[in-house]
Design a protein around this motif. Structure first.
Motif, mmCIF file in Angstrom:
data_model
loop_
_atom_site.group_PDB
_atom_site.id
_atom_site.type_symbol
_atom_site.label_atom_id
_atom_site.label_comp_id
_atom_site.label_asym_id
_atom_site.label_seq_id
_atom_site.Cartn_x
_atom_site.Cartn_y
_atom_site.Cartn_z
ATOM 1 N N THR A 109 0.833 -1.207 0.000
ATOM 2 C CA THR A 109 0.000 0.000 0.000
ATOM 3 C C THR A 109 0.864 1.252 0.000
ATOM 4 O O THR A 109 0.533 2.246 -0.653
ATOM 5 N N GLU A 110 2.012 1.210 0.703
ATOM 6 C CA GLU A 110 2.921 2.357 0.717
ATOM 7 C C GLU A 110 3.419 2.673 -0.695
ATOM 8 O O GLU A 110 3.586 3.834 -1.062
ATOM 9 N N ILE A 111 3.627 1.617 -1.496
ATOM 10 C CA ILE A 111 4.127 1.813 -2.860
ATOM 11 C C ILE A 111 3.006 2.166 -3.834
ATOM 12 O O ILE A 111 3.094 3.146 -4.569
ATOM 13 N N LEU A 112 1.951 1.354 -3.866
ATOM 14 C CA LEU A 112 0.930 1.486 -4.905
ATOM 15 C C LEU A 112 -0.356 2.162 -4.444
ATOM 16 O O LEU A 112 -1.241 2.400 -5.252
ATOM 17 N N GLY A 113 -0.466 2.439 -3.142
ATOM 18 C CA GLY A 113 -1.689 3.044 -2.635
ATOM 19 C C GLY A 113 -2.729 1.966 -2.356
ATOM 20 O O GLY A 113 -2.545 0.810 -2.711
ATOM 21 N N PRO A 114 -3.825 2.367 -1.717
ATOM 22 C CA PRO A 114 -4.854 1.379 -1.387
ATOM 23 C C PRO A 114 -5.638 0.975 -2.628
ATOM 24 O O PRO A 114 -5.724 1.729 -3.593
ATOM 25 N N GLY A 115 -6.169 -0.220 -2.598
ATOM 26 C CA GLY A 115 -7.008 -0.670 -3.710
ATOM 27 C C GLY A 115 -7.115 -2.182 -3.698
ATOM 28 O O GLY A 115 -6.237 -2.867 -3.187
ATOM 29 N N THR A 167 10.775 -31.915 -18.543
ATOM 30 C CA THR A 167 11.862 -32.162 -17.601
ATOM 31 C C THR A 167 11.685 -31.313 -16.349
ATOM 32 O O THR A 167 11.602 -30.080 -16.462
ATOM 33 N N PRO A 168 11.614 -31.939 -15.161
ATOM 34 C CA PRO A 168 11.527 -31.130 -13.936
ATOM 35 C C PRO A 168 12.739 -30.206 -13.819
ATOM 36 O O PRO A 168 13.882 -30.653 -13.883
ATOM 37 N N THR A 169 12.466 -28.908 -13.706
ATOM 38 C CA THR A 169 13.509 -27.891 -13.710
ATOM 39 C C THR A 169 13.112 -26.780 -12.750
ATOM 40 O O THR A 169 12.132 -26.087 -13.000
ATOM 41 N N PRO A 170 13.849 -26.588 -11.664
ATOM 42 C CA PRO A 170 13.484 -25.471 -10.785
ATOM 43 C C PRO A 170 13.800 -24.141 -11.469
ATOM 44 O O PRO A 170 14.758 -24.024 -12.228
ATOM 45 N N VAL A 171 12.960 -23.150 -11.213
ATOM 46 C CA VAL A 171 13.203 -21.788 -11.699
ATOM 47 C C VAL A 171 13.010 -20.840 -10.523
ATOM 48 O O VAL A 171 12.444 -21.211 -9.499
ATOM 49 N N ILE A 172 13.483 -19.621 -10.699
ATOM 50 C CA ILE A 172 13.219 -18.572 -9.716
ATOM 51 C C ILE A 172 12.155 -17.667 -10.305
ATOM 52 O O ILE A 172 12.355 -17.052 -11.356
ATOM 53 N N GLY A 173 11.018 -17.626 -9.639
ATOM 54 C CA GLY A 173 9.943 -16.750 -10.066
ATOM 55 C C GLY A 173 10.175 -15.345 -9.547
ATOM 56 O O GLY A 173 10.542 -15.165 -8.384
ATOM 57 N N VAL A 174 10.002 -14.375 -10.410
ATOM 58 C CA VAL A 174 10.111 -12.961 -10.048
ATOM 59 C C VAL A 174 8.706 -12.384 -10.103
ATOM 60 O O VAL A 174 7.979 -12.601 -11.075
ATOM 61 N N GLY A 175 8.309 -11.684 -9.065
ATOM 62 C CA GLY A 175 6.967 -11.122 -9.060
ATOM 63 C C GLY A 175 6.838 -10.011 -8.045
ATOM 64 O O GLY A 175 7.795 -9.655 -7.364
ATOM 65 N N GLY A 176 5.643 -9.503 -7.949
ATOM 66 C CA GLY A 176 5.397 -8.418 -7.012
ATOM 67 C C GLY A 176 6.172 -7.163 -7.354
ATOM 68 O O GLY A 176 6.476 -6.355 -6.477
ATOM 69 N N VAL A 177 6.518 -7.014 -8.641
ATOM 70 C CA VAL A 177 7.283 -5.825 -9.043
ATOM 71 C C VAL A 177 6.336 -4.626 -9.005
ATOM 72 O O VAL A 177 5.274 -4.639 -9.618
ATOM 73 N N PRO A 232 -3.992 -4.173 -6.694
ATOM 74 C CA PRO A 232 -2.820 -3.324 -6.922
ATOM 75 C C PRO A 232 -1.994 -3.704 -8.151
ATOM 76 O O PRO A 232 -1.382 -2.841 -8.762
ATOM 77 N N PHE A 233 -1.979 -4.985 -8.536
ATOM 78 C CA PHE A 233 -1.169 -5.403 -9.683
ATOM 79 C C PHE A 233 -1.977 -5.507 -10.973
ATOM 80 O O PHE A 233 -1.442 -5.851 -12.017
ATOM 81 N N GLY A 234 -3.284 -5.235 -10.911
ATOM 82 C CA GLY A 234 -4.110 -5.264 -12.109
ATOM 83 C C GLY A 234 -4.313 -6.648 -12.684
ATOM 84 O O GLY A 234 -4.493 -6.787 -13.896
ATOM 85 N N VAL A 235 -4.299 -7.676 -11.830
ATOM 86 C CA VAL A 235 -4.441 -9.047 -12.329
ATOM 87 C C VAL A 235 -5.653 -9.775 -11.758
ATOM 88 O O VAL A 235 -5.839 -10.962 -12.007
#
Length: 179
Positions: free
Chosen positions: A26-32, A76-86, A35-38
């Motif tokens: 909320t400090e970054i994007l304000g209340p709502g 093929t099982p492959t771990p990845v690093i998910g990036v989110g909450g940007v 916030p991520f439009g998804v």
């Protein structure tokens, strides 16, 4: 206040955050409610496990989060690093803060082992991530949901975490909720 600042070098470095709460968002994007439009996707999301942010004058103005995800790439099982909450506060956009906070998150992701980072974004944000060096996943991506697997309705992007990493051909299945 730093309104009108255009010198990105004057922006503090992104730092690892101990925690990231709803109040921080909320400090970054304000209340709502969306916030991520998804919200229209109807998806259930996982929280991030690692958090990075930029503060200006004591105020948190940018964030990116990471989470390790189990993924099948081309079967093929492959771990990845998910990036989110940007997130970048509206009043400081256009100053390179998204680049800075995502770069800090990716620097840390490179120490976590997996060869790829993955993110989901709205079509409107695709040009930003392409400028940051992300690439579109060419295959359909399925993600888990409480009701079973669904096709990810957002754009799926990847970036290598190590020099030799390439994206394998074939279907992509995230074996968890998306992050």
């Amino acid at each position: 206040m730093m309104h009108g600042m255009t010198d990105v070098s004057a922006v503090p470095a992104a730092v690892r955050l101990d925690d990231f709460t709803g109040a921080d968002l909320t400090e970054i994007l304000g209340p709502g409610p969306d916030p991520f439009g998804v919200a229209a996707t109807g998806l259930t999301w996982l929280p991030k496990e690692e958090h990075f942010g930029v503060r200006l004058g004591g105020r948190l103005v940018a964030h990116a989060g990471l989470r390790r995800l189990p993924v099948d790439l081309g079967g093929t099982p492959t771990p990845v690093i998910g990036v989110g909450g940007v997130a970048v506060a509206a009043d400081v956009r256009g100053r390179g803060l998204a680049r800075r906070v995502v770069a800090a998150a990716l620097d840390h992701a490179r120490t976590m082992g997996p060869r790829h980072a993955l993110l989901f974004c709205r079509p409107a944000l695709l040009p930003l991530y392409l400028r940051l060096g992300w690439r579109e996943v060419p295959a359909e991506v399925r993600v888990e949901q409480p009701t079973g697997p669904v096709v990810m309705p957002l754009r799926t992007l990847w970036t290598p975490l190590h020099d030799a990493a390439t994206w394998p051909p074939g279907p992509v299945r995230v074996r968890s909720l998306p992050m």
